[in-house]
Design a protein around this motif. Structure first.
Motif, short mmCIF file in Angstrom:
data_model
loop_
_atom_site.label_atom_id
_atom_site.label_comp_id
_atom_site.label_asym_id
_atom_site.label_seq_id
_atom_site.Cartn_x
_atom_site.Cartn_y
_atom_site.Cartn_z
N ALA A 38 -5.91 -5.66 -34.63
CA ALA A 38 -6.34 -6.83 -35.39
C ALA A 38 -6.51 -8.04 -34.49
O ALA A 38 -7.32 -8.92 -34.77
N PHE A 39 -5.74 -8.09 -33.41
CA PHE A 39 -5.83 -9.19 -32.46
C PHE A 39 -6.20 -8.63 -31.09
O PHE A 39 -5.46 -7.82 -30.52
N ILE A 40 -7.35 -9.03 -30.58
CA ILE A 40 -7.81 -8.59 -29.27
C ILE A 40 -7.73 -9.78 -28.34
O ILE A 40 -8.46 -10.77 -28.51
N ARG A 41 -6.87 -9.69 -27.32
CA ARG A 41 -6.56 -10.84 -26.48
C ARG A 41 -6.86 -10.49 -25.02
O ARG A 41 -6.05 -9.86 -24.34
N PRO A 42 -8.03 -10.88 -24.51
CA PRO A 42 -8.45 -10.42 -23.18
C PRO A 42 -7.54 -10.84 -22.04
O PRO A 42 -7.50 -10.17 -21.01
N ASP A 43 -6.82 -11.94 -22.21
CA ASP A 43 -5.94 -12.40 -21.13
C ASP A 43 -4.51 -11.88 -21.27
O ASP A 43 -3.66 -12.18 -20.43
N TRP A 44 -4.23 -11.10 -22.34
CA TRP A 44 -2.87 -10.66 -22.59
C TRP A 44 -2.75 -9.17 -22.87
O TRP A 44 -1.65 -8.62 -22.84
N ASP A 45 -3.84 -8.50 -23.16
CA ASP A 45 -3.82 -7.09 -23.49
C ASP A 45 -3.88 -6.26 -22.20
O ASP A 45 -4.86 -6.35 -21.44
N PRO A 46 -2.86 -5.44 -21.90
CA PRO A 46 -2.88 -4.65 -20.67
C PRO A 46 -4.01 -3.61 -20.64
O PRO A 46 -4.33 -3.09 -19.57
N ASN A 47 -4.61 -3.32 -21.80
CA ASN A 47 -5.74 -2.39 -21.83
C ASN A 47 -7.05 -3.04 -21.40
O ASN A 47 -8.04 -2.35 -21.19
N ILE A 48 -7.05 -4.38 -21.27
CA ILE A 48 -8.26 -5.10 -20.91
C ILE A 48 -8.07 -5.73 -19.53
O ILE A 48 -7.24 -6.63 -19.36
N THR A 49 -8.81 -5.24 -18.57
CA THR A 49 -8.71 -5.75 -17.20
C THR A 49 -10.10 -6.12 -16.70
O THR A 49 -11.11 -5.82 -17.33
N ASP A 50 -10.16 -6.77 -15.55
CA ASP A 50 -11.44 -7.18 -14.99
C ASP A 50 -12.30 -5.96 -14.66
O ASP A 50 -11.83 -5.01 -14.02
#
Length: 311
Positions: free
Chosen positions: A133-145
């Motif tokens: 429900a909350f997608i947080r690009p700067d905090w989600d370990p699944n989302i990296t550069d």
């Protein structure tokens, strides 16, 4: 007919023939202004081109009402804690900040503990249950550069929130895609009307002098051997960008970000593979044909100009 030059050989692509004669116009809404100048025009065009979709901007509110479809919420200003309430009485809470996405399902409402400004897309297709429900690009370990696209430098800030295929990002959703990216010098490209997608830049930070370069005349760019010197003089437009700008780039419009723009790049539908066509090699050929140099030269990304780029 579309003509591409690939390794010195012209390739003809019939599927883009009709799109450029219409000379579609980009539209920019100043969301940071009280009257949200330009937003109504974007809404009208977006609805017409994308049946079943809608968008609106919620300025300094602490709640969102439920809809009978999915709402994909892009947080543009503010921060704090947001809570989602479902129809069965359940609730989920999270810290939120600029750059985050909040996913509201059919019948869900949201309340926050502070004022938020949000760009809200209404989507006809339900996302997969595993998407948070909350997608947080700067905090989600699944989302990296993930360097690529508009940010190919090795130290690029490019974080993919919603993607077309699992190989690219964690959360797959074909109805809408988004990646938050810092654009320093993107390659010049367009998305064909018949196989492409509409694109938005939701500008969240800019460096002085940052701009967007566009062209509505890809049909001329596509024939560097036929274009006249007179036609080269108004091929491009340049737009200075500000925080709070919502830029609507319809299918068929060439665009290139330059100079330092941090934006949510949003595509409807998702980022369909093979529908991003580079034109820097064609612009370079035009410069060489007419010996255009210095201030007379047409702008292009040199790194992407050696051959046809298709992504």
């Amino acid at each position: 007919m579309k003509v591409l030059l690939v390794f010195g050989v012209y390739v003809f692509l019939n599927h883009v023939n009709p799109v450029f004669a219409q000379e579609e116009q980009i539209k920019i809404a100043k969301l940071s202004q009280a009257n949200h100048e330009g937003l109504a025009e974007i809404q009208t065009e977006f609805r017409k081109r994308n049946p079943g979709y809608d968008l609106h901007y919620v300025d300094r509110f602490m709640s969102l009402e439920s809809k009978d479809r999915t709402q994909v919420v892009f947080l543009q200003e503010g921060g704090g804690t947001a809570t989602i309430f479902d129809a069965q009485g359940g609730e989920r809470s999270s810290k939120v900040s600029v750059g985050d996405i909040i996913m509201l399902q059919n019948g869900e409402t949201m309340k926050a503990d502070s004022l938020l400004s949000m760009l809200v897309f209404t989507i006809p297709e339900k996302p997969a249950d595993y998407i948070p429900a909350f997608i947080r690009p700067d905090w989600d370990p699944n989302i990296t550069d993930e360097p690529g696209g508009c940010a190919t430098e090795t130290n690029a800030y490019r974080r993919i929130l919603l993607t077309w295929k699992k190989e690219v990002g964690e959360y797959v959703y074909h109805a809408i895609n988004a990646h938050r990216v810092r654009i320093m010098d993107s390659f010049s490209h367009y998305h064909p009307v018949d196989i492409g997608f509409d694109e938005f830049y939701l500008v969240q930070m800019v460096l002085p002098g940052a701009k967007l370069i566009t062209s509505e005349k890809v049909h001329l760019l596509s024939r560097p051997d036929k274009i006249t010197l007179e036609q080269t003089k108004d091929l491009f437009k340049s737009y200075s960008l500000d925080v709070g700008d919502l830029v609507y780039l319809p299918r068929g419009v060439m665009h290139r970000g330059f100079g330092g723009v941090l934006a949510q790049v949003i595509t409807v539908p998702g980022f369909i593979p093979g529908s991003e066509f580079g034109v820097d090699h064609l612009i370079r050929q035009i410069n060489e044909r007419f010996n255009l140099r210095n201030e007379d030269a047409l702008p292009f990304n040199r790194q992407a100009s050696a051959f046809q780029v298709i992504k």
